[in-house]
Write a protein that holds these residues in place. Structure first.
Motif, mmCIF file in Angstrom:
data_model
loop_
_atom_site.group_PDB
_atom_site.id
_atom_site.type_symbol
_atom_site.label_atom_id
_atom_site.label_comp_id
_atom_site.label_asym_id
_atom_site.label_seq_id
_atom_site.Cartn_x
_atom_site.Cartn_y
_atom_site.Cartn_z
ATOM 1 N N ARG A 92 0.827 -1.204 0.000
ATOM 2 C CA ARG A 92 0.000 0.000 0.000
ATOM 3 C C ARG A 92 0.863 1.257 0.000
ATOM 4 N N VAL A 93 0.244 2.369 -0.385
ATOM 5 C CA VAL A 93 0.899 3.679 -0.350
ATOM 6 C C VAL A 93 0.836 4.226 1.068
ATOM 7 N N LEU A 94 1.942 4.789 1.552
ATOM 8 C CA LEU A 94 1.942 5.377 2.896
ATOM 9 C C LEU A 94 2.362 6.850 2.913
ATOM 10 N N GLU A 95 2.836 7.371 1.771
ATOM 11 C CA GLU A 95 3.187 8.786 1.676
ATOM 12 C C GLU A 95 3.052 9.228 0.228
ATOM 13 N N VAL A 96 2.484 10.416 0.021
ATOM 14 C CA VAL A 96 2.392 11.012 -1.312
ATOM 15 C C VAL A 96 2.825 12.468 -1.212
ATOM 16 N N ALA A 97 3.644 12.892 -2.159
ATOM 17 C CA ALA A 97 4.056 14.299 -2.214
ATOM 18 C C ALA A 97 4.073 14.746 -3.674
ATOM 19 N N ALA A 98 3.749 15.999 -3.889
ATOM 20 C CA ALA A 98 3.800 16.577 -5.238
ATOM 21 C C ALA A 98 4.104 18.061 -5.124
ATOM 22 N N VAL A 99 4.858 18.587 -6.082
ATOM 23 C CA VAL A 99 5.117 20.026 -6.146
ATOM 24 C C VAL A 99 4.650 20.534 -7.497
ATOM 25 N N GLU A 100 4.252 21.785 -7.515
ATOM 26 C CA GLU A 100 3.741 22.410 -8.731
ATOM 27 C C GLU A 100 4.845 23.195 -9.425
ATOM 28 N N LEU A 101 4.939 23.024 -10.751
ATOM 29 C CA LEU A 101 5.854 23.805 -11.577
ATOM 30 C C LEU A 101 5.038 24.625 -12.569
ATOM 31 N N LEU A 102 5.434 25.858 -12.766
ATOM 32 C CA LEU A 102 4.903 26.681 -13.848
ATOM 33 C C LEU A 102 6.073 27.049 -14.750
ATOM 34 N N ASN A 103 5.977 26.671 -16.024
ATOM 35 C CA ASN A 103 7.097 26.866 -16.951
ATOM 36 C C ASN A 103 8.383 26.270 -16.388
ATOM 37 N N VAL B 134 9.422 25.906 -13.397
ATOM 38 C CA VAL B 134 9.962 26.480 -12.167
ATOM 39 C C VAL B 134 8.992 26.235 -11.014
ATOM 40 N N PRO B 135 9.471 25.708 -9.869
ATOM 41 C CA PRO B 135 8.582 25.498 -8.717
ATOM 42 C C PRO B 135 7.923 26.799 -8.259
ATOM 43 N N THR B 136 6.626 26.729 -8.018
ATOM 44 C CA THR B 136 5.877 27.914 -7.596
ATOM 45 C C THR B 136 5.878 28.097 -6.086
ATOM 46 N N GLY B 137 6.178 27.031 -5.343
ATOM 47 C CA GLY B 137 6.053 27.071 -3.894
ATOM 48 C C GLY B 137 4.847 26.300 -3.398
ATOM 49 N N ARG B 138 3.886 25.991 -4.294
ATOM 50 C CA ARG B 138 2.724 25.202 -3.895
ATOM 51 C C ARG B 138 3.088 23.729 -3.902
ATOM 52 N N HIS B 139 2.722 23.035 -2.839
ATOM 53 C CA HIS B 139 3.009 21.609 -2.790
ATOM 54 C C HIS B 139 1.903 20.869 -2.046
ATOM 55 N N TYR B 140 1.859 19.574 -2.277
ATOM 56 C CA TYR B 140 0.911 18.675 -1.603
ATOM 57 C C TYR B 140 1.733 17.595 -0.919
ATOM 58 N N LEU C 154 -5.814 15.063 -3.288
ATOM 59 C CA LEU C 154 -4.715 14.745 -4.206
ATOM 60 C C LEU C 154 -5.136 14.987 -5.651
ATOM 61 N N LEU C 155 -6.306 14.471 -6.031
ATOM 62 C CA LEU C 155 -6.772 14.636 -7.406
ATOM 63 C C LEU C 155 -7.014 16.106 -7.736
ATOM 64 N N GLU C 156 -7.509 16.856 -6.770
ATOM 65 C CA GLU C 156 -7.729 18.288 -7.004
ATOM 66 C C GLU C 156 -6.414 19.010 -7.243
ATOM 67 N N PHE C 157 -5.378 18.671 -6.458
ATOM 68 C CA PHE C 157 -4.082 19.321 -6.619
ATOM 69 C C PHE C 157 -3.463 18.962 -7.973
ATOM 70 N N LEU C 158 -3.576 17.696 -8.379
ATOM 71 C CA LEU C 158 -2.974 17.267 -9.646
ATOM 72 C C LEU C 158 -3.719 17.840 -10.842
ATOM 73 N N GLY C 159 -5.010 18.095 -10.695
ATOM 74 C CA GLY C 159 -5.786 18.673 -11.789
ATOM 75 C C GLY C 159 -5.739 17.802 -13.024
ATOM 76 N N ASP C 160 -5.572 18.429 -14.187
ATOM 77 C CA ASP C 160 -5.523 17.710 -15.461
ATOM 78 C C ASP C 160 -4.164 17.858 -16.145
ATOM 79 N N ASP C 161 -3.157 18.228 -15.394
ATOM 80 C CA ASP C 161 -1.853 18.549 -15.973
ATOM 81 C C ASP C 161 -0.909 17.347 -15.968
ATOM 82 N N PRO C 162 0.182 17.416 -16.732
ATOM 83 C CA PRO C 162 1.158 16.327 -16.745
ATOM 84 C C PRO C 162 1.744 16.077 -15.357
ATOM 85 N N VAL C 163 2.024 14.802 -15.095
ATOM 86 C CA VAL C 163 2.572 14.397 -13.799
ATOM 87 C C VAL C 163 3.912 13.703 -14.033
#
Length: 234
Positions: free
Chosen positions: A21-32, A34-40, A78-87
């Motif tokens: 099973r999964v016990l930890e998930v992390a994701a960071v957002e990039l715009l162009n 470059v990390p924006t500072g938003r993370h999950y 998690l799904l809301e943070f990932l949206g519809d963008d490439p992962v």
């Protein structure tokens, strides 16, 4: 503006079909890129014992995770943070296989595989035959990973975001960061995107070098360099 997510998971083992099973998930957002500072980031109760071998890798035991949210509880966020963008993920098939299993089990739609970007596959094409683990790529690109004493998902995605930027062409996009949007929730480790002032360094040949150049030109019939030195109308 291009949005991309960099993601990592930690698990109890290697195969969800055998009960891991999964016990930890992390994701960071990039715009162009470059990390924006938003993370999950979230720790999850895996609802099962964590084998000693896995605990040695990421440092988590079931006792540490009891009482944390179940995957079904964190899935909407998690799904809301990932949206519809490439992962982007390193060895993405591993992470996507676990997320597919957990999302299906919780009754949620899986992430479309067309959105998957495997940074390991990109690295293998760029550096065939060389080690392309996250640690190896950090060393190759001069990215400080000294704090990575265990496989922590949040730290790993922050490092991978820097590696992915290099794999996609380097830090040039960061030069435009000063005019970009400023977002809340700063992440712990960010790509250094401060532009560096560059001072021109003209190359001035010594007289001996000029004399050697003229001697070389004397051996060539009607050299264009001699015309340039003479100036217009010569």
């Amino acid at each position: 503006m291009s949005r991309t997510l960099v993601l990592d998971t930690e698990t109890t083992g290697f195969d969800p079909l055998t009960g891991d099973r999964v016990l930890e998930v992390a994701a960071v957002e990039l715009l162009n890129l470059v990390p924006t500072g938003r993370h999950y980031h979230v720790l999850i109760d895996p609802e099962r014992e964590v084998p000693e071998e896995a605990a040695k890798v990421h440092g988590f035991t079931w006792d540490m995770l009891r009482g944390k949210p179940k995957f079904a509880e964190i899935a909407p966020g998690l799904l809301e943070f990932l949206g519809d963008d490439p992962v982007v993920a390193h060895n993405a098939n591993f992470d996507f296989a676990f997320l597919d299993f957990e999302l299906k089990k919780a009754g949620f739609p899986v992430i479309d595989r067309s959105r998957m970007v495997d940074s390991l596959a990109i690295a293998k094409k760029r550096f065939p035959g060389l080690p392309n683990s996250l640690d190896a790529l950090c060393r190759r690109y001069g990215i400080d990973n000294s704090m990575r004493t265990s496989h922590n998902a949040l730290l790993d995605v922050q490092l991978l975001a820097q590696v992915y930027l290099e794999l996609m062409g380097g830090k040039q996009p960061g030069l435009a960061l000063a005019t970009g949007p400023v977002l809340a929730n700063p992440v712990v480790v960010a790509v250094d995107a401060v532009p560096v002032a560059r001072v021109p360094r003209p190359i001035i040949p010594a007289e001996a070098e000029l004399e050697a150049h003229r001697a070389f030109l004397s051996k060539i019939k009607e050299p264009i360099w001699a015309q340039l030195e003479a100036g217009p109308g010569a």
